[in-house]
Design a protein around this motif. Sequence first.
Motif, short mmCIF file in Angstrom:
data_model
loop_
_atom_site.label_atom_id
_atom_site.label_comp_id
_atom_site.label_asym_id
_atom_site.label_seq_id
_atom_site.Cartn_x
_atom_site.Cartn_y
_atom_site.Cartn_z
N THR A 1 12.02 29.59 -40.01
CA THR A 1 10.65 29.45 -39.51
C THR A 1 10.45 28.06 -38.93
O THR A 1 9.89 27.90 -37.84
CB THR A 1 9.64 29.74 -40.65
OG1 THR A 1 9.87 31.06 -41.13
CG2 THR A 1 8.22 29.62 -40.16
N ASP A 2 10.94 27.03 -39.63
CA ASP A 2 10.82 25.66 -39.14
C ASP A 2 11.66 25.45 -37.89
O ASP A 2 11.21 24.81 -36.93
CB ASP A 2 11.26 24.66 -40.23
CG ASP A 2 10.31 24.64 -41.42
OD1 ASP A 2 9.14 25.05 -41.26
OD2 ASP A 2 10.74 24.21 -42.50
N LEU B 1 12.63 27.70 -35.67
CA LEU B 1 12.01 28.42 -34.55
C LEU B 1 10.88 27.61 -33.94
O LEU B 1 10.76 27.50 -32.72
CB LEU B 1 11.50 29.79 -35.01
CG LEU B 1 12.56 30.84 -35.30
CD1 LEU B 1 11.95 32.02 -36.05
CD2 LEU B 1 13.23 31.31 -34.01
N ARG B 2 10.06 27.01 -34.79
CA ARG B 2 8.95 26.16 -34.31
C ARG B 2 9.46 25.02 -33.44
O ARG B 2 8.86 24.70 -32.41
CB ARG B 2 8.14 25.61 -35.48
CG ARG B 2 6.90 26.41 -35.75
CD ARG B 2 5.97 25.73 -36.74
NE ARG B 2 5.84 26.66 -37.86
CZ ARG B 2 6.24 26.44 -39.10
NH1 ARG B 2 6.76 25.30 -39.43
NH2 ARG B 2 6.09 27.35 -40.02
N GLN C 1 8.38 31.73 -32.45
CA GLN C 1 7.68 32.17 -33.65
C GLN C 1 8.45 33.33 -34.28
O GLN C 1 9.33 33.91 -33.65
CB GLN C 1 6.28 32.66 -33.30
CG GLN C 1 5.41 31.64 -32.61
CD GLN C 1 4.11 32.28 -32.14
OE1 GLN C 1 3.50 33.06 -32.88
NE2 GLN C 1 3.69 31.96 -30.93
N VAL C 2 8.08 33.67 -35.49
CA VAL C 2 8.71 34.79 -36.19
C VAL C 2 8.59 36.06 -35.36
O VAL C 2 9.53 36.86 -35.28
CB VAL C 2 8.11 34.98 -37.60
CG1 VAL C 2 8.53 36.29 -38.22
CG2 VAL C 2 8.52 33.81 -38.50
N LYS C 3 7.48 36.26 -34.68
CA LYS C 3 7.28 37.48 -33.89
C LYS C 3 8.27 37.60 -32.73
O LYS C 3 8.45 38.67 -32.17
CB LYS C 3 5.85 37.56 -33.35
CG LYS C 3 5.55 36.60 -32.22
CD LYS C 3 4.19 36.87 -31.61
CE LYS C 3 3.99 36.07 -30.35
NZ LYS C 3 4.87 36.44 -29.25
N ASP C 4 8.93 36.50 -32.38
CA ASP C 4 9.90 36.49 -31.28
C ASP C 4 11.31 36.90 -31.73
O ASP C 4 12.19 37.09 -30.90
CB ASP C 4 9.98 35.09 -30.65
CG ASP C 4 8.66 34.66 -30.03
OD1 ASP C 4 7.98 35.52 -29.43
OD2 ASP C 4 8.31 33.47 -30.14
N ILE D 1 11.61 34.17 -26.85
CA ILE D 1 10.24 33.65 -26.85
C ILE D 1 9.37 34.47 -25.91
O ILE D 1 9.75 34.76 -24.78
CB ILE D 1 10.24 32.16 -26.43
CG1 ILE D 1 11.03 31.34 -27.45
CG2 ILE D 1 8.81 31.63 -26.29
CD1 ILE D 1 11.29 29.90 -27.03
#
Length: 131
Positions: free
Chosen positions: A59-60, A62-63, A68-71, A126
């Motif tokens: 999660t970190d 990806l940021r 985001q998680v949804k990606d 993304i």
Amino acid sequence: MKRTNYSSGAPLEEIAGYSRMVKVGNHVYIGGTTAVQPDGSVCGETPNEQARFIFEKFTDLLRQAGAQVKDVIKVKAYITDMGFAKEVADAYSQIFKPVRPLFTMIETPKLNRPAQKVEIEIEAVIGCEIS
């Protein structure tokens, strides 16, 4: 397309010549990640604890890449015993159930340290819209 390499600072990355995460255009790839902490110890004794730690790391990461998680479109887990599948799947579901990416688990005889029970890698694109 622009390529950006991300390092976690692990010494082996420089020695071997690999990145923890690579972003190419709007695609993000995070290589096999275990529950190893900066001091070299393994976080968590159970596969569930280790998987949760890894997913939090993701999660970190990806940021950092603007994702985001949804990606996330694909998750691959390597576990040292298929008996751990439910525990790892439970940790996965806490984050990814609404997103429903591809998810594969593969048994491997061992990982880098005897205490490690799971290693996970992911791919993201993304801007994905869930339909």
